[in-house]
Motif scaffolding. Structure first.
Motif, mmCIF file in Angstrom:
data_model
loop_
_atom_site.group_PDB
_atom_site.id
_atom_site.type_symbol
_atom_site.label_atom_id
_atom_site.label_comp_id
_atom_site.label_asym_id
_atom_site.label_seq_id
_atom_site.Cartn_x
_atom_site.Cartn_y
_atom_site.Cartn_z
ATOM 1 N N ARG A 198 0.844 -1.197 0.000
ATOM 2 C CA ARG A 198 0.000 0.000 0.000
ATOM 3 C C ARG A 198 0.878 1.245 0.000
ATOM 4 N NH1 ARG A 198 -4.192 -0.475 4.639
ATOM 5 N NH2 ARG A 198 -4.948 1.392 3.592
ATOM 6 N N PHE A 199 0.992 1.845 -1.174
ATOM 7 C CA PHE A 199 1.787 3.051 -1.352
ATOM 8 C C PHE A 199 0.882 4.170 -1.832
ATOM 9 C CE2 PHE A 199 4.686 -0.487 -1.992
ATOM 10 C CZ PHE A 199 5.766 -0.128 -1.209
ATOM 11 N N ALA A 200 1.372 5.397 -1.746
ATOM 12 C CA ALA A 200 0.623 6.541 -2.259
ATOM 13 C C ALA A 200 0.601 6.471 -3.782
ATOM 14 C CB ALA A 200 1.277 7.844 -1.804
ATOM 15 N N SER A 201 -0.533 6.847 -4.352
ATOM 16 C CA SER A 201 -0.629 6.876 -5.814
ATOM 17 C C SER A 201 0.193 8.043 -6.347
ATOM 18 C CB SER A 201 -2.088 7.041 -6.240
ATOM 19 O OG SER A 201 -2.548 8.337 -5.888
ATOM 20 N N SER A 202 0.499 8.006 -7.626
ATOM 21 C CA SER A 202 1.277 9.103 -8.210
ATOM 22 C C SER A 202 0.502 10.417 -8.133
ATOM 23 C CB SER A 202 1.667 8.795 -9.654
ATOM 24 O OG SER A 202 0.515 8.612 -10.458
ATOM 25 N N ASP A 203 -0.834 10.349 -8.241
ATOM 26 C CA ASP A 203 -1.646 11.562 -8.121
ATOM 27 C C ASP A 203 -1.568 12.149 -6.705
ATOM 28 O OD1 ASP A 203 -2.457 11.562 -10.764
ATOM 29 O OD2 ASP A 203 -4.314 10.449 -10.347
ATOM 30 N N ALA A 204 -1.568 11.282 -5.700
ATOM 31 C CA ALA A 204 -1.460 11.760 -4.317
ATOM 32 C C ALA A 204 -0.101 12.413 -4.079
ATOM 33 C CB ALA A 204 -1.667 10.603 -3.339
ATOM 34 N N VAL A 205 0.954 11.832 -4.640
ATOM 35 C CA VAL A 205 2.290 12.407 -4.498
ATOM 36 C C VAL A 205 2.354 13.766 -5.192
ATOM 37 C CG1 VAL A 205 4.727 12.115 -5.079
ATOM 38 C CG2 VAL A 205 3.405 10.162 -4.249
ATOM 39 N N LYS A 206 1.802 13.851 -6.387
ATOM 40 C CA LYS A 206 1.795 15.120 -7.117
ATOM 41 C C LYS A 206 1.034 16.197 -6.350
ATOM 42 C CE LYS A 206 2.140 13.128 -11.733
ATOM 43 N NZ LYS A 206 1.430 12.866 -12.985
ATOM 44 N N THR A 207 -0.068 15.823 -5.721
ATOM 45 C CA THR A 207 -0.856 16.778 -4.943
ATOM 46 C C THR A 207 -0.041 17.351 -3.793
ATOM 47 O OG1 THR A 207 -2.916 15.646 -5.517
ATOM 48 C CG2 THR A 207 -2.956 17.046 -3.562
ATOM 49 N N VAL A 208 0.689 16.499 -3.099
ATOM 50 C CA VAL A 208 1.514 16.965 -1.982
ATOM 51 C C VAL A 208 2.643 17.859 -2.487
ATOM 52 C CG1 VAL A 208 3.094 16.255 -0.148
ATOM 53 C CG2 VAL A 208 0.946 15.019 -0.497
ATOM 54 N N ILE A 209 3.277 17.468 -3.567
ATOM 55 C CA ILE A 209 4.371 18.264 -4.126
ATOM 56 C C ILE A 209 3.862 19.639 -4.540
ATOM 57 C CG2 ILE A 209 5.966 18.493 -6.081
ATOM 58 C CD1 ILE A 209 6.329 15.423 -5.890
ATOM 59 N N ARG A 210 2.720 19.681 -5.199
ATOM 60 C CA ARG A 210 2.162 20.962 -5.650
ATOM 61 C C ARG A 210 1.719 21.851 -4.480
ATOM 62 N NH1 ARG A 210 -0.672 17.956 -10.458
ATOM 63 N NH2 ARG A 210 0.955 18.201 -12.022
ATOM 64 N N LYS A 211 1.426 21.228 -3.366
ATOM 65 C CA LYS A 211 1.055 22.008 -2.175
ATOM 66 C C LYS A 211 2.237 22.848 -1.697
ATOM 67 C CE LYS A 211 -0.674 21.388 2.534
ATOM 68 N NZ LYS A 211 -1.132 20.412 3.516
ATOM 69 N N PHE A 212 3.443 22.315 -1.828
ATOM 70 C CA PHE A 212 4.622 22.990 -1.318
ATOM 71 C C PHE A 212 5.502 23.615 -2.396
ATOM 72 C CE2 PHE A 212 3.464 19.823 1.861
ATOM 73 C CZ PHE A 212 3.341 20.633 2.966
ATOM 74 N N ILE A 213 5.393 23.117 -3.640
ATOM 75 C CA ILE A 213 6.219 23.646 -4.727
ATOM 76 C C ILE A 213 5.307 24.055 -5.879
ATOM 77 C CG2 ILE A 213 8.076 23.150 -6.360
ATOM 78 C CD1 ILE A 213 9.001 20.944 -4.419
ATOM 79 N N PRO A 214 5.084 25.343 -6.034
ATOM 80 C CA PRO A 214 4.239 25.800 -7.142
ATOM 81 C C PRO A 214 4.813 25.318 -8.471
ATOM 82 C CG PRO A 214 4.764 27.621 -5.670
ATOM 83 C CD PRO A 214 5.603 26.467 -5.253
ATOM 84 N N ASN A 215 3.940 24.872 -9.338
ATOM 85 C CA ASN A 215 4.329 24.332 -10.654
ATOM 86 C C ASN A 215 5.242 23.125 -10.553
ATOM 87 O OD1 ASN A 215 2.880 26.468 -11.909
ATOM 88 N ND2 ASN A 215 4.642 27.799 -11.611
ATOM 89 N N GLY A 216 5.164 22.409 -9.420
ATOM 90 C CA GLY A 216 6.049 21.262 -9.198
ATOM 91 C C GLY A 216 5.529 20.005 -9.830
#
Length: 62
Positions: free
Chosen positions: A44-62
């Motif tokens: 059970r790992f985070a989906s790529s969409d969940a990872v992208k959401t977290v990255i975009r929360k902290f890095i604009p245009n990330g």
């Protein structure tokens, strides 16, 4: 800047404070690691969409 009469010693101002985590923090960290390891062992790992959401929360245009 506070300008009151509350003064601290030179040692308190220049020496590092105790930064070792307390036992309750260490216990919490250990339990969190064990939970995450169990989930990872179950595949059970985070989906790529969940990872992208977290990255975009902290890095604009990330």
């Amino acid at each position: 800047m506070k300008t009151g009469s509350d003064r601290i010693s030179v040692d308190d101002a220049i020496l590092p404070s105790d930064t070792d985590p307390k036992e309750d923090v260490l216990s919490w960290q250990k339990s969190q690691i064990e939970k995450r390891k169990k989930l990872a062992d179950e595949g059970r790992f985070a989906s790529s969409d969940a990872v992208k959401t977290v990255i975009r929360k902290f890095i604009p245009n990330g």
